[in-house]
Design an enzyme around this catalytic site. Structure first.
Site, PDB file in Angstrom:
ATOM      1  N   ASP A 207       0.832  -1.195   0.000  1.00 60.50           N
ATOM      2  CA  ASP A 207       0.000   0.000   0.000  1.00 60.50           C
ATOM      3  C   ASP A 207       0.877   1.259   0.000  1.00 60.50           C
ATOM      4  OD1 ASP A 207      -2.811   0.984   0.422  1.00 60.50           O
ATOM      5  OD2 ASP A 207      -1.942   1.879   2.221  1.00 60.50           O
ATOM      6  N   GLU A 255      14.792 -15.301   0.497  1.00 63.97           N
ATOM      7  CA  GLU A 255      15.204 -16.338   1.448  1.00 63.97           C
ATOM      8  C   GLU A 255      14.167 -17.449   1.549  1.00 63.97           C
ATOM      9  OE1 GLU A 255      16.067 -15.053   5.434  1.00 63.97           O
ATOM     10  OE2 GLU A 255      16.982 -13.222   4.669  1.00 63.97           O
TER      11      GLU A 255
HETATM   12  C1  NOJ Z   1      -4.547   2.903  -0.823  1.00 66.70           C
HETATM   13  C2  NOJ Z   1      -5.676   1.979  -0.549  1.00 66.70           C
HETATM   14  O1  NOJ Z   1      -5.979   1.275  -1.718  1.00 66.70           O
HETATM   15  C3  NOJ Z   1      -6.811   2.831  -0.052  1.00 66.70           C
HETATM   16  O2  NOJ Z   1      -8.008   2.108   0.038  1.00 66.70           O
HETATM   17  C4  NOJ Z   1      -6.417   3.429   1.272  1.00 66.70           C
HETATM   18  O3  NOJ Z   1      -7.416   4.318   1.705  1.00 66.70           O
HETATM   19  C5  NOJ Z   1      -5.101   4.179   1.162  1.00 66.70           C
HETATM   20  N1  NOJ Z   1      -4.114   3.481   0.408  1.00 66.70           N
HETATM   21  C6  NOJ Z   1      -4.522   4.441   2.535  1.00 66.70           C
HETATM   22  O4  NOJ Z   1      -4.022   3.256   3.077  1.00 66.70           O
END
Ligand code: NOJ
Ligand code: CA
Length: 541
Positions: A207, A255
């Site tokens: 993310d 690993e």
């Molecule tokens: C991207 C994620 O896909 C989204 O749903 C989220 O709100 C933001 N990152 C923050 O983590």
């Protein structure tokens, strides 16, 4: 294990299905999907023919951003089940030859994370505060934020705490950003990776992969920052040192046997995104340029060519993605009068999509997507042709972006509605209690799995057939060759023995040579013509 499962670098041509656990299947009837629900539907996913699953977050979390606010990276939120439920799901997927990757949220934690709670209790300048970005404010009394950065969800990216300091959060105020220049953070996340790798996951979706390092000194930024064409800009994104993190993670994954992988969520220009998938970093990055491409032959062709060219430079393959949990589903977007628009939300007061047209186009464009070499990501429900809930009354909305100042457009709830499994029955078969965390519109009955399974004309059968041909002909490992377009609103290409024609216009077009294998909908072909807003796969063999 199937052959697919044992193939090295399986991700290069994999079709990866995104599960949004809250909305997939609810086994215990509390209105929120859960891990046991996913396990119960593994046969469905196997029959669909996907190679891998990506699960959006299921970690312990107050759910302020639907789980993208993690309080404990090593545990399952009781809403979704237990670690034992997770192990059962993973084992069940692997038994069917399906890989599984999990979402990793390293840019920020939840404010409920023990480290943030410690930081709040500790004084300014303490070690506990140094795990996040705590700073004094500007102005005589420190009453102004330390800089002018804006949260992605609207409003300032800083919130003040009781003793007067401020902390940084690029998203909601309940999602404080970690300071990744502090070595403690890297060490902790290495252990988190190992925890899940040892449990057997095949990889991670990372993310906000372009956000973890902030420019030293946190300078003000006066340019556009949020959701600009070509991706995020400014000193809070895409800093060179972020790549050290991925080099380290690459070594950790290596690993562990069995070809583990990472896919980057990085909203940047393609030339910058490919730096995340250099040979010693991640294996894949989402191709958001394709997601935002217009319904336009020339624009699509240009994005496809550019995507293939830039990823080839680093020896990676491209990913093709059209929808996810962060924006309006493509079946709805493509039914707008401007099918190039990509709103994050279609609300009750907005123009409503032409549902039938959106579906026809969605069925046509998936035939382009799944014919391309590389890997493809599907978002749960798109195999049903599911549209967004575009008339959801605002009082149901839960997206934190909707509530922050200036964030009124942040209504991602429409694409997160629970899936319809049965046309009749409580919550359309999402569970047996009828509870649901977001309302489903009545017309979801038409899209229910039980109306579509085994019926030749349905979207679900179309997806199954496309995935089967794609696998048999190894299209993901193939090569694209464009054929001269007979008209500006038509795309024609070959990949091996397959010829694809996508008619983005309204007028029918004469079919080229080849025997039809798959057509986008039952009326797509008539008298050797391909209808408008339709596609066909032909075999040249
Ligand atoms: C991207 C994620 O896909 C989204 O749903 C989220 O709100 C933001 N990152 C923050 O983590
Ligand atoms: Ca549940």
């Amino acid at each position: 294990m199937t052959q697919q499962h044992s193939r090295p670098q399986w991700w290069r041509d994999a079709v990866i299905y995104q599960i949004y656990p809250r909305s997939f299947m609810d086994a215990n009837g509390d209105g929120i999907g859960d891990l046991a629900g996913i396990t119960a539907r593994l046969d469905y996913l196997e029959a669909l023919g996907v190679d891998a699953l990506w699960l959006s977050p299921f970690y312990r979390s107050p759910q302020a951003d639907a789980g993208y606010d993690v309080a404990d990276y090593r545990d399952i939120d009781p809403l979704f089940g237990t670690l034992a439920d997770f192990d059962r799901l993973l084992a069940g997927a692997h038994e069917r030859g399906i890989r599984m990757i999990v979402d990793l949220v390293p840019n920020h934690s939840s404010s409920a994370h023990v480290w943030f709670q410690e930081a709040l209790a500790a004084p300014p300048g303490s070690r506990a505060r140094a795990r996040y970005f705590f700073r004094d404010g500007q102005g005589e009394q420190g009453e102004l934020p330390p800089n002018n950065w804006q949260s992605i969800f609207g409003g300032p990216a800083w919130t003040r705490v009781d003793d007067g300091q401020w902390y940084l959060h690029m998203f909601d105020s309940s999602q404080p950003d970690f300071d990744w220049r502090n070595p403690e953070i890297g060490d902790e996340f290495e252990q988190v990776l190992r925890f899940w790798l040892e449990r057997g996951v095949d990889g991670f979706r990372v993310d906000v992969a372009h956000g973890m390092i902030k420019q030293a000194g946190l300078p003000d930024w006066d340019g556009e920052q949020v959701m600009v064409e070509g991706g995020n800009r400014g000193p809070m994104w895409d800093q060179d040192e972020v790549h050290d993190i991925y080099r380290r993670w690459h070594r950790v994954l290596a690993e562990y046997g069995g070809d583990r992988m990472m896919v980057a969520e990085a909203w940047l220009r393609p030339e910058r995104v490919v730096r995340y998938i250099r040979p010693d970093e991640m294996q894949q990055a989402f191709n958001f340029d394709y997601l935002i491409a217009r319904w336009d032959a020339a624009a699509l062709r240009e994005v496809i060519d550019r995507s293939l060219a830039v990823t080839a430079q680093v020896g990676a393959t491209t990913t093709w993605v059209m929808s996810n949990h962060d924006g309006v589903r493509h079946a709805s977007r493509l039914g707008l009068s401007n099918p190039g628009a990509r709103p994050q939300k279609i609300g009750i007061d907005d123009e409503q999509p032409d549902e039938a047209l959106g579906l026809r186009r969605a069925r046509a464009i998936i035939m382009l997507t799944l014919a391309l070499p590389g890997s493809a990501y599907l978002y749960q429900g798109e195999e049903l042709g599911l549209p967004d809930h575009t008339t959801m009354p605002d009082h149901y909305r839960q997206d934190p972006g909707f509530f922050r100042p200036g964030g009124e457009d942040g209504g991602r709830d429409g694409c997160r509605v629970p899936l319809p499994w049965q046309a009749e029955g409580p919550a359309f078969g999402f569970n047996t209690s009828g509870e649901r965390w977001l309302p489903q519109p009545d017309h979801y009955a038409r899209y229910a799995v039980d109306c579509q399974l085994g019926r030749p004309e349905t979207t679900l059968t179309l997806y199954q057939r496309l995935l089967e041909v794609r696998r048999d002909q190894r299209l993901g490992m193939g090569e694209l060759a464009w054929e001269p377009n007979p008209r500006e609103d038509v795309l024609m290409l070959t990949n091996g023995d397959l010829r694809v024609v996508l008619n983005l216009g309204e007028r029918p077009i004469a079919l080229p040579a080849g025997r039809p294998l798959v057509q986008s909908h039952p009326e797509a072909l008539a008298n050797s013509m391909l209808a408008g807003n339709a596609a066909v796969w032909l075999t040249t063999r």
